[in-house]
Design a protein around this motif. Structure first.
Motif, PDB file in Angstrom:
ATOM      1  N   GLY A  16       0.544  -1.201  -0.211  1.00 53.55           N
ATOM      2  CA  GLY A  16       0.011   0.042  -0.121  1.00 53.55           C
ATOM      3  C   GLY A  16       0.805   1.496  -0.008  1.00 53.55           C
ATOM      4  O   GLY A  16       0.136   2.312  -0.118  1.00 53.55           O
ATOM      5  N   ASP A  17       1.955   1.088  -0.061  1.00 55.52           N
ATOM      6  CA  ASP A  17       3.253   2.206  -0.049  1.00 55.52           C
ATOM      7  C   ASP A  17       3.257   2.733  -1.334  1.00 55.52           C
ATOM      8  O   ASP A  17       3.738   1.798  -2.298  1.00 55.52           O
ATOM      9  CB  ASP A  17       4.459   1.876   0.543  1.00 55.52           C
ATOM     10  N   ASP A  18       2.877   3.878  -1.566  1.00 54.27           N
ATOM     11  CA  ASP A  18       2.817   4.713  -2.968  1.00 54.27           C
ATOM     12  C   ASP A  18       4.342   4.657  -3.583  1.00 54.27           C
ATOM     13  O   ASP A  18       4.423   4.364  -4.520  1.00 54.27           O
ATOM     14  CB  ASP A  18       2.434   5.956  -2.925  1.00 54.27           C
ATOM     15  N   VAL A  19       5.291   4.924  -2.641  1.00 51.99           N
ATOM     16  CA  VAL A  19       6.645   5.015  -3.123  1.00 51.99           C
ATOM     17  C   VAL A  19       7.252   3.548  -3.625  1.00 51.99           C
ATOM     18  O   VAL A  19       7.769   3.445  -4.739  1.00 51.99           O
ATOM     19  CB  VAL A  19       7.571   5.273  -2.152  1.00 51.99           C
ATOM     20  N   THR A  20       6.796   2.638  -2.992  1.00 53.62           N
ATOM     21  CA  THR A  20       7.184   1.196  -3.211  1.00 53.62           C
ATOM     22  C   THR A  20       6.321   0.812  -4.688  1.00 53.62           C
ATOM     23  O   THR A  20       7.043   0.095  -5.431  1.00 53.62           O
ATOM     24  CB  THR A  20       6.808   0.152  -2.122  1.00 53.62           C
ATOM     25  N   LEU A  21       4.946   0.973  -4.693  1.00 58.34           N
ATOM     26  CA  LEU A  21       4.231   0.744  -5.830  1.00 58.34           C
ATOM     27  C   LEU A  21       4.810   1.264  -7.211  1.00 58.34           C
ATOM     28  O   LEU A  21       4.907   0.679  -8.147  1.00 58.34           O
ATOM     29  CB  LEU A  21       2.905   1.140  -5.528  1.00 58.34           C
ATOM     30  N   LYS A  22       5.458   2.679  -6.884  1.00 63.04           N
ATOM     31  CA  LYS A  22       5.919   2.953  -7.998  1.00 63.04           C
ATOM     32  C   LYS A  22       7.323   2.250  -8.384  1.00 63.04           C
ATOM     33  O   LYS A  22       7.728   2.232  -9.523  1.00 63.04           O
ATOM     34  CB  LYS A  22       6.110   4.516  -7.981  1.00 63.04           C
ATOM     35  N   ALA A  23       8.130   1.987  -7.320  1.00 61.17           N
ATOM     36  CA  ALA A  23       9.440   1.326  -7.623  1.00 61.17           C
ATOM     37  C   ALA A  23       9.177   0.113  -8.221  1.00 61.17           C
ATOM     38  O   ALA A  23      10.067  -0.288  -9.129  1.00 61.17           O
ATOM     39  CB  ALA A  23      10.300   1.297  -6.331  1.00 61.17           C
ATOM     40  N   ILE A  24       8.219  -0.619  -8.056  1.00 58.23           N
ATOM     41  CA  ILE A  24       7.977  -2.098  -8.596  1.00 58.23           C
ATOM     42  C   ILE A  24       7.231  -2.050  -9.616  1.00 58.23           C
ATOM     43  O   ILE A  24       6.859  -3.230 -10.267  1.00 58.23           O
ATOM     44  CB  ILE A  24       7.485  -3.042  -7.410  1.00 58.23           C
ATOM     45  N   ASN A  25       6.655  -0.884 -10.261  1.00 57.39           N
ATOM     46  CA  ASN A  25       6.135  -0.754 -11.626  1.00 57.39           C
ATOM     47  C   ASN A  25       4.854  -1.513 -11.462  1.00 57.39           C
ATOM     48  O   ASN A  25       4.528  -1.935 -12.579  1.00 57.39           O
ATOM     49  CB  ASN A  25       6.955  -1.273 -12.632  1.00 57.39           C
ATOM     50  N   LYS A  26       3.938  -1.299 -10.409  1.00 54.15           N
ATOM     51  CA  LYS A  26       2.626  -2.054 -10.599  1.00 54.15           C
ATOM     52  C   LYS A  26       1.711  -1.172 -11.319  1.00 54.15           C
ATOM     53  O   LYS A  26       0.602  -1.932 -11.722  1.00 54.15           O
ATOM     54  CB  LYS A  26       2.129  -2.038  -8.995  1.00 54.15           C
ATOM     55  N   GLY A  27       1.833  -0.041 -11.628  1.00 55.63           N
ATOM     56  CA  GLY A  27       0.962   0.683 -12.621  1.00 55.63           C
ATOM     57  C   GLY A  27      -0.007   1.415 -11.874  1.00 55.63           C
ATOM     58  O   GLY A  27      -1.217   1.659 -12.717  1.00 55.63           O
ATOM     59  N   ALA A  28      -0.125   1.313 -10.701  1.00 57.22           N
ATOM     60  CA  ALA A  28      -1.515   2.056  -9.926  1.00 57.22           C
ATOM     61  C   ALA A  28      -0.935   2.384  -8.583  1.00 57.22           C
ATOM     62  O   ALA A  28       0.138   1.945  -8.012  1.00 57.22           O
ATOM     63  CB  ALA A  28      -2.709   1.226  -9.714  1.00 57.22           C
ATOM     64  N   ASP A  29      -1.466   3.341  -8.050  1.00 62.33           N
ATOM     65  CA  ASP A  29      -0.930   3.908  -6.761  1.00 62.33           C
ATOM     66  C   ASP A  29      -2.070   3.562  -5.735  1.00 62.33           C
ATOM     67  O   ASP A  29      -2.832   2.670  -6.265  1.00 62.33           O
ATOM     68  CB  ASP A  29      -1.017   5.453  -6.570  1.00 62.33           C
ATOM     69  N   SER A  30      -1.885   3.724  -4.339  1.00 60.23           N
ATOM     70  CA  SER A  30      -2.725   3.274  -3.489  1.00 60.23           C
ATOM     71  C   SER A  30      -4.217   3.658  -3.592  1.00 60.23           C
ATOM     72  O   SER A  30      -5.133   2.897  -3.280  1.00 60.23           O
ATOM     73  CB  SER A  30      -2.056   3.442  -1.961  1.00 60.23           C
ATOM     74  N   ALA A  31      -4.229   4.769  -4.013  1.00 60.05           N
ATOM     75  CA  ALA A  31      -5.807   5.343  -4.236  1.00 60.05           C
ATOM     76  C   ALA A  31      -6.623   4.527  -5.262  1.00 60.05           C
ATOM     77  O   ALA A  31      -7.819   4.169  -5.135  1.00 60.05           O
ATOM     78  CB  ALA A  31      -5.713   6.926  -4.482  1.00 60.05           C
ATOM     79  N   ARG A  32      -5.687   4.239  -6.444  1.00 61.60           N
ATOM     80  CA  ARG A  32      -6.289   3.539  -7.496  1.00 61.60           C
ATOM     81  C   ARG A  32      -6.603   1.912  -7.025  1.00 61.60           C
ATOM     82  O   ARG A  32      -7.457   1.374  -7.311  1.00 61.60           O
ATOM     83  CB  ARG A  32      -5.393   3.575  -8.757  1.00 61.60           C
ATOM     84  N   MET A  33      -5.804   1.483  -6.180  1.00 66.07           N
ATOM     85  CA  MET A  33      -5.854   0.171  -5.540  1.00 66.07           C
ATOM     86  C   MET A  33      -7.027  -0.081  -4.877  1.00 66.07           C
ATOM     87  O   MET A  33      -8.008  -0.808  -4.977  1.00 66.07           O
ATOM     88  CB  MET A  33      -4.641  -0.186  -4.791  1.00 66.07           C
ATOM     89  N   ILE A  34      -7.277   1.212  -4.045  1.00 66.18           N
ATOM     90  CA  ILE A  34      -8.378   1.035  -3.041  1.00 66.18           C
ATOM     91  C   ILE A  34      -9.581   1.173  -4.020  1.00 66.18           C
ATOM     92  O   ILE A  34     -10.797   0.557  -3.667  1.00 66.18           O
ATOM     93  CB  ILE A  34      -8.382   2.254  -1.958  1.00 66.18           C
ATOM     94  N   GLU A  35      -9.912   2.068  -4.827  1.00 65.63           N
ATOM     95  CA  GLU A  35     -10.857   2.304  -5.550  1.00 65.63           C
ATOM     96  C   GLU A  35     -11.500   0.795  -6.601  1.00 65.63           C
ATOM     97  O   GLU A  35     -12.660   0.436  -6.233  1.00 65.63           O
ATOM     98  CB  GLU A  35     -10.762   3.410  -6.811  1.00 65.63           C
ATOM     99  N   MET A  36     -10.362   0.550  -7.036  1.00 65.40           N
ATOM    100  CA  MET A  36     -10.893  -0.914  -8.019  1.00 65.40           C
ATOM    101  C   MET A  36     -11.097  -1.944  -6.975  1.00 65.40           C
ATOM    102  O   MET A  36     -12.060  -2.665  -7.227  1.00 65.40           O
ATOM    103  CB  MET A  36      -9.467  -1.239  -8.572  1.00 65.40           C
ATOM    104  N   GLY A  37     -10.468  -1.951  -5.972  1.00 70.08           N
ATOM    105  CA  GLY A  37     -10.663  -3.193  -4.947  1.00 70.08           C
ATOM    106  C   GLY A  37     -12.159  -3.047  -4.338  1.00 70.08           C
ATOM    107  O   GLY A  37     -13.010  -4.110  -4.258  1.00 70.08           O
ATOM    108  N   LYS A  38     -12.564  -1.892  -4.080  1.00 69.60           N
ATOM    109  CA  LYS A  38     -13.891  -1.542  -3.736  1.00 69.60           C
ATOM    110  C   LYS A  38     -14.821  -1.950  -4.575  1.00 69.60           C
ATOM    111  O   LYS A  38     -16.117  -2.099  -4.352  1.00 69.60           O
ATOM    112  CB  LYS A  38     -14.004  -0.093  -3.080  1.00 69.60           C
ATOM    113  N   LYS A  39     -14.584  -1.590  -6.022  1.00 72.85           N
ATOM    114  CA  LYS A  39     -15.493  -1.534  -7.007  1.00 72.85           C
ATOM    115  C   LYS A  39     -15.678  -3.092  -7.122  1.00 72.85           C
ATOM    116  O   LYS A  39     -17.018  -3.369  -7.550  1.00 72.85           O
ATOM    117  CB  LYS A  39     -14.723  -1.100  -8.262  1.00 72.85           C
ATOM    118  N   ILE A  40     -14.891  -4.169  -7.232  1.00 71.93           N
ATOM    119  CA  ILE A  40     -15.045  -5.578  -7.489  1.00 71.93           C
ATOM    120  C   ILE A  40     -16.053  -5.971  -6.379  1.00 71.93           C
ATOM    121  O   ILE A  40     -16.681  -6.734  -6.574  1.00 71.93           O
ATOM    122  CB  ILE A  40     -14.004  -6.082  -7.982  1.00 71.93           C
TER     123      ILE A  40
END
Length: 289
Positions: free
Chosen positions: A133-157
């Motif tokens: 959930g760490d935005d710095v690490t999400l960017k470093a590992i090239n996940k293609g989304a930040d934590s806000a987007r992760m939360i949004e899509m997780g809640k959506k499904i």
């Protein structure tokens, strides 16, 4: 059944029919992962997919679960995915569950109404790789989304009624951001509130870009005790309404299966006992991907 390349599936799908509808992963840029590096992402033909469904219907009548492979079957457009799900329901009516991997891109490609339709057709669980959930690490590992987007899509499904199993990856932030990673991952898990959380421990593999970073001194891999400390902080920072948090993957040093929130204190005590040497950890040679 027609399989192209090596097939990967979640541990909980070990006894499932594996139906490969895509080859590879549509994102395929995560620095810690080499699973699909040798595959170019493609969607298999309806003819082959339907042929495999028919084969499964004749050979696997006692199997009650099916998993859609490869890394991102949910990315299929509805005009392709709906007939596949309808064919599965028609030919394998005894199935109790159909699962798939999902990421922010594939979830975003579907409306809530479309995901509800897929749920009605039998898609009942999705496996979502958060990792951190760490935005710095999400960017470093090239996940293609930040934590806000992760939360949004997780809640959506979740809003579509599809059960969600979220994967997190201990050690992926390295030593410097280990505790930040743990706390921020707990924050994101709390916000999404999934039914299941699966924690894996990072193992560097030769083809993964993160392994090269490690060898060249740009990434510092933490050890077993630090992995446990990180896991403990993650669990302490996670508030689920009624979820199963398990760390019983072959990569983990200490098998954990906890219902949160009721098992939190007991689980944290077990981790502290392991750190104090009262519980033996899995030796390195027994860990596996």
């Amino acid at each position: 059944m027609d399989y192209q390349g090596m097939i990967f599936r979640p541990p909980s799908e070990a006894d499932s029919i594996l139906l490969q509808v895509t080859v590879g992963c549509s994102h395929n840029k995560c620095t810690f992962c080499e699973m699909y590096k040798a595959k170019r992402f493609t969607i298999k033909s309806d003819e082959q997919i339907f042929k495999d469904i028919d084969y499964a219907a004749s050979k696997y009548r006692r199997i009650r679960r099916l998993f859609l492979c490869d890394g991102d079957a949910l990315i299929l457009p509805m005009k392709r995915l709906v007939p596949i799900m309808e064919r599965i329901r028609e030919k394998l009516p005894w199935l109790e569950r159909v699962g798939t991997y999902a990421n922010t891109k594939s979830i975003a490609s579907k409306s809530v109404e479309e995901m509800k339709q897929l749920k009605e057709l039998g898609l009942t669980i999705a496996y979502f790789g958060l990792e951190t959930g760490d935005d710095v690490t999400l960017k470093a590992i090239n996940k293609g989304a930040d934590s806000a987007r992760m939360i949004e899509m997780g809640k959506k499904i979740r809003s579509a009624g599809i059960k969600l199993s979220i994967t997190v990856l201990n050690g992926v932030a390295g030593r410097e951001r280990s505790m930040v990673h743990a706390k921020e991952t707990g924050r994101v898990l709390t916000a999404i509130d999934p039914e299941f959380v699966g924690a894996l421990s990072l193992m560097l593999t030769p083809g993964a870009p993160l392994n090269k970073d490690h060898k060249e001194g740009r990434f510092e891999l933490i050890g077993a005790e630090e992995m446990l400390q990180e896991l403990g902080m993650m669990i302490a920072s996670t508030d689920l309404s009624d979820g199963l948090f398990h760390a019983n993957h072959a990569s983990n040093y200490l098998p954990i299966r906890a219902h949160l929130p009721k098992d939190r204190d007991k689980t944290l005590k077990m981790i502290n006992d392991a750190l104090a040497g009262k519980i033996k950890l899995k030796p390195e040679y027994l860990r596996a991907l």
